[in-house]
Design a protein around this motif. Sequence first.
Motif, PDB file in Angstrom:
ATOM      1  N   THR A 236       0.997  -1.078   0.258  1.00 58.29           N
ATOM      2  CA  THR A 236       0.235   0.397  -0.102  1.00 58.29           C
ATOM      3  C   THR A 236       0.890   1.490  -0.224  1.00 58.29           C
ATOM      4  O   THR A 236       0.851   2.230  -0.515  1.00 58.29           O
ATOM      5  CB  THR A 236      -1.026  -0.329   1.481  1.00 58.29           C
ATOM      6  OG1 THR A 236      -0.221   0.402   2.639  1.00 58.29           O
ATOM      7  CG2 THR A 236      -2.079  -1.223   1.030  1.00 58.29           C
ATOM      8  N   LEU A 237       2.278   1.646   0.348  1.00 56.67           N
ATOM      9  CA  LEU A 237       3.162   2.417   0.410  1.00 56.67           C
ATOM     10  C   LEU A 237       3.692   2.376  -1.075  1.00 56.67           C
ATOM     11  O   LEU A 237       3.359   2.185  -1.957  1.00 56.67           O
ATOM     12  CB  LEU A 237       4.468   2.280   1.056  1.00 56.67           C
ATOM     13  CG  LEU A 237       4.166   1.857   2.543  1.00 56.67           C
ATOM     14  CD1 LEU A 237       5.415   1.316   2.721  1.00 56.67           C
ATOM     15  CD2 LEU A 237       3.515   3.023   3.141  1.00 56.67           C
ATOM     16  N   PRO A 238       3.803   4.104  -1.313  1.00 54.04           N
ATOM     17  CA  PRO A 238       4.473   4.586  -2.780  1.00 54.04           C
ATOM     18  C   PRO A 238       5.195   3.644  -3.136  1.00 54.04           C
ATOM     19  O   PRO A 238       6.122   4.141  -2.800  1.00 54.04           O
ATOM     20  CB  PRO A 238       3.770   5.878  -3.041  1.00 54.04           C
ATOM     21  CG  PRO A 238       4.424   6.653  -0.576  1.00 54.04           C
ATOM     22  CD  PRO A 238       3.616   4.903  -0.238  1.00 54.04           C
ATOM     23  N   ILE A 239       5.609   3.885  -4.441  1.00 52.14           N
ATOM     24  CA  ILE A 239       6.677   3.302  -4.790  1.00 52.14           C
ATOM     25  C   ILE A 239       7.422   4.536  -5.674  1.00 52.14           C
ATOM     26  O   ILE A 239       7.092   5.102  -6.683  1.00 52.14           O
ATOM     27  CB  ILE A 239       6.757   1.285  -5.680  1.00 52.14           C
ATOM     28  CG1 ILE A 239       6.753   0.884  -5.011  1.00 52.14           C
ATOM     29  CG2 ILE A 239       8.233   1.475  -6.441  1.00 52.14           C
ATOM     30  CD1 ILE A 239       6.077  -0.549  -5.929  1.00 52.14           C
ATOM     31  N   ASP A 240       8.676   4.822  -5.316  1.00 49.27           N
ATOM     32  CA  ASP A 240       9.160   5.749  -6.224  1.00 49.27           C
ATOM     33  C   ASP A 240      10.490   5.595  -7.576  1.00 49.27           C
ATOM     34  O   ASP A 240      11.302   4.065  -6.833  1.00 49.27           O
ATOM     35  CB  ASP A 240      10.767   6.865  -5.446  1.00 49.27           C
ATOM     36  CG  ASP A 240      10.608   7.463  -6.536  1.00 49.27           C
ATOM     37  OD1 ASP A 240      10.133   8.847  -6.829  1.00 49.27           O
ATOM     38  OD2 ASP A 240      12.291   8.435  -5.587  1.00 49.27           O
TER      39      ASP A 240
ATOM     40  N   VAL B 280      10.654   1.572  -1.664  1.00 50.03           N
ATOM     41  CA  VAL B 280       9.635   2.574  -0.762  1.00 50.03           C
ATOM     42  C   VAL B 280       9.725   3.954  -0.873  1.00 50.03           C
ATOM     43  O   VAL B 280      10.799   3.334   0.258  1.00 50.03           O
ATOM     44  CB  VAL B 280       8.455   1.353  -0.212  1.00 50.03           C
ATOM     45  CG1 VAL B 280       7.795   1.384   0.291  1.00 50.03           C
ATOM     46  CG2 VAL B 280       9.371  -0.194  -1.306  1.00 50.03           C
ATOM     47  N   LEU B 281       8.469   4.568  -0.401  1.00 46.74           N
ATOM     48  CA  LEU B 281       8.813   5.602   0.266  1.00 46.74           C
ATOM     49  C   LEU B 281       8.106   5.930   1.827  1.00 46.74           C
ATOM     50  O   LEU B 281       7.054   5.422   1.521  1.00 46.74           O
ATOM     51  CB  LEU B 281       7.757   6.603  -0.243  1.00 46.74           C
ATOM     52  CG  LEU B 281       8.627   7.101  -1.906  1.00 46.74           C
ATOM     53  CD1 LEU B 281       7.473   8.068  -2.650  1.00 46.74           C
ATOM     54  CD2 LEU B 281      10.109   7.504  -1.620  1.00 46.74           C
ATOM     55  N   VAL B 282       8.760   6.338   3.186  1.00 46.72           N
ATOM     56  CA  VAL B 282       8.281   5.610   3.843  1.00 46.72           C
ATOM     57  C   VAL B 282       7.995   7.391   4.434  1.00 46.72           C
ATOM     58  O   VAL B 282       9.401   7.711   4.100  1.00 46.72           O
ATOM     59  CB  VAL B 282       8.788   5.007   5.168  1.00 46.72           C
ATOM     60  CG1 VAL B 282       8.907   4.790   6.504  1.00 46.72           C
ATOM     61  CG2 VAL B 282       9.055   3.621   3.621  1.00 46.72           C
ATOM     62  N   LYS B 283       7.303   7.297   5.219  1.00 45.66           N
ATOM     63  CA  LYS B 283       7.250   8.805   6.319  1.00 45.66           C
ATOM     64  C   LYS B 283       7.774   8.890   7.104  1.00 45.66           C
ATOM     65  O   LYS B 283       7.799   7.899   7.637  1.00 45.66           O
ATOM     66  CB  LYS B 283       6.016   8.858   5.944  1.00 45.66           C
ATOM     67  CG  LYS B 283       5.875  10.694   7.095  1.00 45.66           C
ATOM     68  CD  LYS B 283       4.420  10.223   7.446  1.00 45.66           C
ATOM     69  CE  LYS B 283       3.867  12.202   7.375  1.00 45.66           C
ATOM     70  NZ  LYS B 283       2.445  12.105   8.147  1.00 45.66           N
ATOM     71  N   GLY B 284       8.840   9.005   6.871  1.00 43.50           N
ATOM     72  CA  GLY B 284       9.941   9.999   8.315  1.00 43.50           C
ATOM     73  C   GLY B 284       9.403  10.575   9.266  1.00 43.50           C
ATOM     74  O   GLY B 284       8.678  11.736   9.207  1.00 43.50           O
ATOM     75  N   GLY B 285      10.411  10.908   9.997  1.00 38.47           N
ATOM     76  CA  GLY B 285       9.858  11.741  11.161  1.00 38.47           C
ATOM     77  C   GLY B 285      10.723  13.164  10.781  1.00 38.47           C
ATOM     78  O   GLY B 285      10.303  14.281  11.047  1.00 38.47           O
TER      79      GLY B 285
END
Length: 480
Positions: free
Chosen positions: A1-5, A14-19
Amino acid sequence: TLPIDIGPDGAETVLVKGGVYVGRFRDHSGQLVERSTGCRDESVARQKLAGWEREVEQILAGVLDATALDTARAAAGPLAPLIDAYEQSLIARDVGKMHRTNALAALRRLEAEIPLRSVRDLRREIVAPWLCNSIALGMKARARNYYRDFCVTFANWLVENGKLREHDLDRLPKADPKADPVRPRRAMTEGEFVKLLDVARSRPLLFRRTLRKGRTGELPADVVKRLEELGRERCLIYRTFLLTGLRLNELRTLIVGNLDLTPGAEVIRLERKNEKNRNGSTLPLRGDLADELRQWVADRKLTPADRLFAVPKKLRTILYRDLKAAGIARKDERGRVIDVHALRVSFATHLSAGGVAPRVAMAAMRHSDIRLTMTVYTDPALLGVRDALDKLPAFATTAAQPPPKAPPPPGTEGQKLASSGKMGVATGSGEMGREACETTGNGNEKPPVTTAVITGGSAKKTVDQMDATGFEPVTPTMSM
């Protein structure tokens, strides 16, 4: 379900939201750079990204220097990653494991205890108080110098690699090692060393038999032979130390292949990785020691790849026990001790005591500074200074010389009054003395410039008062 760059090279991530937000831009060389902004707020992160883009434009316009900018950015960064990079550079330069371990341990301790939050904190006014506080904690002068030198070396590496523009750590003062020596050592005399060798050869078997005290029966023959070989090996280890000046690690890593036991040209060839100064030296072997090593290799059937000796890890403890069994004090009245490295001190001291030239002793010790050989590794107590005093001239006064011969008796021909134009000195007594006082030369001689005048009595009385040596007694009425 995560977006791919899709990355520039076509790789999918895989784009993961960081801090925090990460900025992406192209530098002055056109390379795509991803750098963390360290910001949680998007508007602040965009401002930081805009600042990086302005720096790229200024570099392309020639307003900024890219190298100076990278150096300033690295100096503001953390120190830990650079210590790891420094470790890799030491490995690439083939620096010894022990030196590498000590250097990294010192740097990581400084980073933890000062603390050094960034590279730019590596300054004299920050490191100097830590060194001063270490004195109160009991750190010796030599240890403080180690930390100081490791800091300077690391800072030099940072400057050479563009991580720091300059540093002032080389202005940190060095401590005086002579003020608090860590372990002053003394050399062993020849008699002490003979006792030590005798004990080292016999103690393993004697110790085992002592443990069996009260038991019946003798030790098995194979056990006796093994303990006798152990004593022989220990004795040979001590002799090799004293007759070669090897260090402990150099002897421990010595293999049979490092020996060349060709009669008349016996040498030890040390490998660079096992020698302290990494020179790969060649050491000559004395004939009697070479014979013992040759017999040792043959009896044990050692191959070139085998270790020459099985040097125990606790050799220092074994040496202390051997010294005690031999009745040799480990520490003298001046606090100097005998340990494994003291055998190297004994080697240097006996070279000097035997009349070996200082430059030759320096080469035998493999030192780069002759002062190290002549001061630190030479025990003046064994140099025979008292015997050297006997070689000096007598430097005796004339009173210690043989007494002069007595003057000839009165009437002897040739007794005259000596006159040299100064005060006359009469030699003799009686009529001869009076004639001598009246006659100071023949008629052809010119009279002296000054003439002795004796007042306060007749000439006869004065001459009669002369002592046996022919000299007139001193009187206050005598004048010139």
